[in-house]
Design an enzyme around this catalytic site. Structure first.
Site, PDB file in Angstrom:
ATOM      1  N   TYR A   1      23.999  12.620 -33.822  1.00  0.00           N
ATOM      2  CA  TYR A   1      23.739  11.379 -33.170  1.00  0.00           C
ATOM      3  C   TYR A   1      25.005  10.617 -33.255  1.00  0.00           C
ATOM      4  CZ  TYR A   1      22.903   6.369 -33.144  1.00  0.00           C
ATOM      5  OH  TYR A   1      22.805   4.846 -32.720  1.00  0.00           O
TER       6      TYR A   1
ATOM      7  N   SER B   1      27.979   2.104 -32.090  1.00  0.00           N
ATOM      8  CA  SER B   1      27.428   2.018 -33.400  1.00  0.00           C
ATOM      9  C   SER B   1      28.565   2.394 -34.376  1.00  0.00           C
ATOM     10  CB  SER B   1      26.728   3.473 -33.630  1.00  0.00           C
ATOM     11  OG  SER B   1      26.423   3.396 -35.232  1.00  0.00           O
TER      12      SER B   1
ATOM     13  N   LYS C   1      27.333   8.911 -29.636  1.00  0.00           N
ATOM     14  CA  LYS C   1      27.936   7.667 -29.533  1.00  0.00           C
ATOM     15  C   LYS C   1      29.343   7.701 -29.205  1.00  0.00           C
ATOM     16  CE  LYS C   1      24.210   5.116 -29.878  1.00  0.00           C
ATOM     17  NZ  LYS C   1      23.717   4.721 -28.581  1.00  0.00           N
TER      18      LYS C   1
END
Ligand code: NAD
Ligand code: WQD
Length: 336
Positions: A149, A124, A153
């Site tokens: 989150y 991302s 990643k």
């Protein structure tokens, strides 16, 4: 060639399945349906007139994944399986770290045990963090993420990079997505969020279809042309085709390569709302509200590397994205 899509029943996975099948690949999907439905995979088959082998399994369950990989012997894994709601990750960090990192470790271990040496990973733009000014390019060092989150990643990228250092036969392609929106032009598959959408476009479509009263635009006083945040929105079918290019590239390369998948063209929140209204001839009620914590004012990609190295670039316009998002929503008001 056979590709295993972990998390392949989800939004991006199902569109990628269509693009891979169209390009002549065989597709196997492994999903626990935590945030998706087997109906999405059924519709992929309906759209492509090609079969998809579907396994209901947790990508962190080593025995299950090993059985599937022994059975299917995929040439490449695409790892979409993950939890992705930013706000939820702040409230439930351990669940996010457990799920996202365990799935990655398990898939890598099972790949090693079965001789599959190619993986494409859903990363991302969030890994660029706060430090890197737009447009972000792949040479920039990763930054500080603003939520758990994002950190999952960033950590998963590190795990994949370390695995490739240790094993020279491993090929890793890290794809950093910007803001995927839109849907397959048929309107048969699309984004199907559970509960109140966190992301802009599903919120807009749910207002348009009458499920929500009005959109709150998070902040109208940013230092941008219209005061709202700028993002790099990319049509999910362009993104899907980027995965086909990444799989093709990965087949011929070992080591790690990172690619941004974006358009390189920033649009504001109000650009989205206005274009959506114009293209679809429907009104979307909105109000300007306070800023949302953690939002950066401007995020967009330098999309040069994917164009030069993969020969891929996004083709679809903002109008296409708005039209296809609405086509999906209006034909499937309750999702799948
Ligand atoms: P999604 O939730 O629609 O798809 C993820 C899929 O993974 C779902 O089908 C879910 O059921 C499955 N899954 C989750 N945990 C699993 C597990 N332990 N075992 C098996 N399946 C599991 O999300 P998406 O938008 O399609 O995103 C796909 C990937 O791309 C995710 O990793 C996400 O973090 C990443 N990503 C998404 C965006 C975005 O804006 N949509 C942006 C950047 C990166
Ligand atoms: C877009 C813009 C909001 C909702 C997130 C993740 C990122 C990646 C993509 C997974 C922002 C504004 C939104 C609303 C609004 N996901 N907005 N009202 O925050 O750019 O990125 O999804 O990897 O990691 O952080 O996407 O769609 O939430 O927001 O005004 O109800 O729309 O402020 O400017 P974001 P988004």
């Amino acid at each position: 060639m056979k590709i295993l899509l972990a998390g392949g029943a989800g939004y991006i996975g199902s569109h990628t399945a269509v693009a891979l099948l169209k390009a002549g690949y065989q597709v196997v999907v492994l999903d626990n349906f935590d945030n998706s439905s087997p109906e999405a995979v059924r519709r992929v088959e309906e759209l492509t007139h090609k079969p998809v082998v579907l396994y209901e399994a947790d990508a962190a369950d080593k025995a299950a994944v090993l059985n599937i990989m022994k059975q299917e012997q995929p040439d490449c894994v695409i790892h979409f399986a993950g939890l992705k709601a930013v706000g939820e990750s702040v409230k439930q960090p351990l669940r996010y770290y457990r799920n996202n990192i365990d799935t990655t470790l398990t898939l890598l271990e099972c790949m090693e045990l079965t001789g599959c040496r190619k993986i494409v990973f859903s990363s991302s733009a969030t890994v660029y963090g706060e430090e890197n000014p737009a447009p972000c390019n792949e040479e920039m060092p990763k930054g500080s993420c603003t939520n758990p989150y994002g950190w999952t990643k960033s950590m998963m990228e590190q795990i994949l990079q370390d695995a490739a250092v240790a094993d020279k036969n491993l090929g890793v392609v890290l794809l950093r997505y910007f803001n995927p929106i839109g849907a397959h032009e048929s309107g048969r598959i699309g984004e199907n969020p559970r509960g109140i959408p966190n992301n802009l476009m599903p919120y807009v479509t749910q207002v348009a279809v009458g499920k929500r009263e009005r959109l709150t635009v998070f902040g109208g006083d940013y230092d941008t042309p219209d005061g709202t945040c700028l993002r790099d929105y990319i049509h999910v079918m362009d993104l899907a085709e980027g995965h086909v290019a990444a799989v093709e590239y990965g087949a011929g390369h070992n080591g790690v390569e990172i690619f941004n998948l974006g358009t390189g063209q920033p649009y504001s929140v109000l650009d989205i709302v206005n274009t959506f209204q114009q293209v679809n001839n429907i009104s979307v009620a909105y109000e300007i509200g306070p800023r949302r914590a953690g939002d950066l004012p401007v995020v967009y990609a330098d999309a040069t590397k994917a164009k030069t190295v993969l020969g891929w670039q996004a083709k679809r316009s903002l109008a296409d994205m708005c039209r296809d998002s609405w086509n999906w929503q209006k034909n499937n008001p309750e999702g799948y």
